[in-house]
Design a protein around this motif. Structure first.
Motif, PDB file in Angstrom:
ATOM      1  N   PHE A 104       0.775  -1.496  -0.131  1.00  0.00           N
ATOM      2  CA  PHE A 104       0.072   0.082   0.142  1.00  0.00           C
ATOM      3  C   PHE A 104       0.455   1.275  -0.288  1.00  0.00           C
ATOM      4  CE2 PHE A 104      -3.208  -3.118   2.086  1.00  0.00           C
ATOM      5  CZ  PHE A 104      -4.322  -3.132   1.199  1.00  0.00           C
ATOM      6  N   ASP A 105       1.776   1.539   0.702  1.00  0.00           N
ATOM      7  CA  ASP A 105       2.514   2.710   1.004  1.00  0.00           C
ATOM      8  C   ASP A 105       3.262   2.899  -0.022  1.00  0.00           C
ATOM      9  OD1 ASP A 105       2.018   2.928   3.422  1.00  0.00           O
ATOM     10  OD2 ASP A 105       3.264   2.029   4.640  1.00  0.00           O
ATOM     11  N   ASN A 106       3.988   1.690  -1.162  1.00  0.00           N
ATOM     12  CA  ASN A 106       4.766   2.025  -2.584  1.00  0.00           C
ATOM     13  C   ASN A 106       3.882   1.958  -3.114  1.00  0.00           C
ATOM     14  OD1 ASN A 106       6.510   1.286  -4.340  1.00  0.00           O
ATOM     15  ND2 ASN A 106       6.855  -0.572  -4.066  1.00  0.00           N
ATOM     16  N   ALA A 107       2.955   1.721  -3.146  1.00  0.00           N
ATOM     17  CA  ALA A 107       1.627   2.436  -4.793  1.00  0.00           C
ATOM     18  C   ALA A 107       0.992   3.273  -4.079  1.00  0.00           C
ATOM     19  CB  ALA A 107       0.878   1.165  -4.535  1.00  0.00           C
ATOM     20  N   ILE A 108       1.279   4.109  -2.950  1.00  0.00           N
ATOM     21  CA  ILE A 108       0.504   4.980  -2.364  1.00  0.00           C
ATOM     22  C   ILE A 108       1.509   6.011  -2.874  1.00  0.00           C
ATOM     23  CG2 ILE A 108      -0.323   7.102  -1.058  1.00  0.00           C
ATOM     24  CD1 ILE A 108      -1.973   4.544   0.089  1.00  0.00           C
ATOM     25  N   LEU A 111       1.147   6.843  -6.619  1.00  0.00           N
ATOM     26  CA  LEU A 111      -0.377   7.225  -7.093  1.00  0.00           C
ATOM     27  C   LEU A 111      -0.370   8.823  -6.387  1.00  0.00           C
ATOM     28  CD1 LEU A 111      -2.712   4.681  -5.881  1.00  0.00           C
ATOM     29  CD2 LEU A 111      -1.974   5.747  -8.589  1.00  0.00           C
ATOM     30  N   ASP A 112       0.643   9.293  -5.560  1.00  0.00           N
ATOM     31  CA  ASP A 112       0.789  10.956  -4.947  1.00  0.00           C
ATOM     32  C   ASP A 112       0.728  11.820  -5.845  1.00  0.00           C
ATOM     33  OD1 ASP A 112      -1.054  10.216  -2.745  1.00  0.00           O
ATOM     34  OD2 ASP A 112       0.527   9.981  -1.419  1.00  0.00           O
ATOM     35  N   LYS A 113       2.087  11.102  -6.855  1.00  0.00           N
ATOM     36  CA  LYS A 113       3.827  11.679  -7.113  1.00  0.00           C
ATOM     37  C   LYS A 113       2.600  12.635  -8.629  1.00  0.00           C
ATOM     38  CE  LYS A 113       7.633  12.096  -9.344  1.00  0.00           C
ATOM     39  NZ  LYS A 113       7.013  13.212 -10.766  1.00  0.00           N
ATOM     40  N   ILE A 135      -5.256  -2.539  -3.918  1.00  0.00           N
ATOM     41  CA  ILE A 135      -4.529  -1.503  -4.385  1.00  0.00           C
ATOM     42  C   ILE A 135      -5.424   0.096  -4.388  1.00  0.00           C
ATOM     43  CG2 ILE A 135      -3.058   0.003  -5.270  1.00  0.00           C
ATOM     44  CD1 ILE A 135      -1.738  -1.927  -2.781  1.00  0.00           C
ATOM     45  N   VAL A 136      -6.756  -0.370  -4.863  1.00  0.00           N
ATOM     46  CA  VAL A 136      -6.926   1.626  -5.181  1.00  0.00           C
ATOM     47  C   VAL A 136      -8.116   1.464  -3.996  1.00  0.00           C
ATOM     48  CG1 VAL A 136      -8.615   2.284  -6.331  1.00  0.00           C
ATOM     49  CG2 VAL A 136      -7.653   1.138  -7.947  1.00  0.00           C
ATOM     50  N   ARG A 143      -6.023   8.280   1.292  1.00  0.00           N
ATOM     51  CA  ARG A 143      -6.108  10.197   0.675  1.00  0.00           C
ATOM     52  C   ARG A 143      -6.988  10.447   0.994  1.00  0.00           C
ATOM     53  NH1 ARG A 143      -2.421  10.065   2.202  1.00  0.00           N
ATOM     54  NH2 ARG A 143       0.109  10.337   1.557  1.00  0.00           N
ATOM     55  N   LYS A 144      -8.234   9.578   0.492  1.00  0.00           N
ATOM     56  CA  LYS A 144     -10.496  10.207   0.509  1.00  0.00           C
ATOM     57  C   LYS A 144     -10.352  10.465   2.006  1.00  0.00           C
ATOM     58  CE  LYS A 144     -10.084  11.033  -3.580  1.00  0.00           C
ATOM     59  NZ  LYS A 144      -9.615  12.629  -3.521  1.00  0.00           N
TER      60      LYS A 144
END
Length: 211
Positions: A104-108, A111-113, A135-136, A143-144
């Motif tokens: 999760f942390d790696n993916a987020i 996605l943040d970038k 993951i989504v 983030r929401k």
């Protein structure tokens, strides 16, 4: 204009089709005839999870260059370690490395970038039904600020074919507990039982949120 087009674009590929002649779309090859609509492989098209930003799909989506470009996708989060990045010169890729754990942390972070850069990003696994939607869902929780049930229902409404495995369901529950803590003083096992009926069930029309 020699061809009679629809007044509205096709709800599957968003392009205009000549229904009389049944010709394939010159952008993505989709035949938009009403008699063949039920045969369309909808899974080949990205599902828009957050407008103009976050899309979800499978390997067939990630491998369809024309469809991805048509939707404005420029970044791809590949959640399958064994799945090759097909178009590295055309898309910015980020591939997760762990076969068993949802990173999760790696993916987020990726996605943040993408969001900061105002880029459209596709999150994909092989089928678009299990690893990538998990993951989504985790991203939406983080983030929401949405709880697991709301995040899952949001994704399920936009891609009804998702089917998250019990293993990944458990990882999502643990991620929720990490983000929000246990509810009303209960431990993780009690929290899991409390969420079991609400999360990962059929689409609940009563759960709706404004983006």
């Amino acid at each position: 204009m020699g061809k009679r087009e629809r007044e509205d674009p096709c709800r599957v590929c968003r392009h205009y089709h000549n229904y009389d002649e049944g010709e394939p779309c010159d952008i993505c090859g989709h035949v938009g005839t009403s008699t063949k609509a039920a045969q369309i492989q909808v899974s080949s098209f990205p599902s828009e999870i957050l407008p103009d930003f976050l899309y979800l799909g499978g390997f067939d989506t990630a491998s369809n260059f024309k469809i991805d470009v048509t939707h404005g996708i420029s970044h791809i989060l590949n959640t399958v370690p064994s799945c090759e990045n097909l178009y590295p010169s055309s898309f910015t890729y980020h591939r997760l490395r762990d076969e068993k754990a949802l990173e999760f942390d790696n993916a987020i972070q990726f996605l943040d970038k993408c969001e900061i850069d105002k880029s459209r990003v596709l999150v994909n696994c092989m089928s678009g039904r299990n690893r990538s939607p998990a993951i989504v869902v985790g991203y939406l929780m983080k983030r929401k600020g949405w709880r697991l049930a709301e995040s899952y229902q949001w994704v399920k409404q936009r891609r009804p074919t998702i089917d998250i495995s019990p293993e990944f369901q458990q990882q999502l529950k643990e991620f929720e507990a990490r983000l929000f803590g246990s509810r009303d003083g209960y431990g993780l096992s009690e929290l899991n039982n409390q969420l079991q009926d609400l999360a990962f069930g059929p689409v609940n029309d009563n759960i709706r949120m404004d983006y």
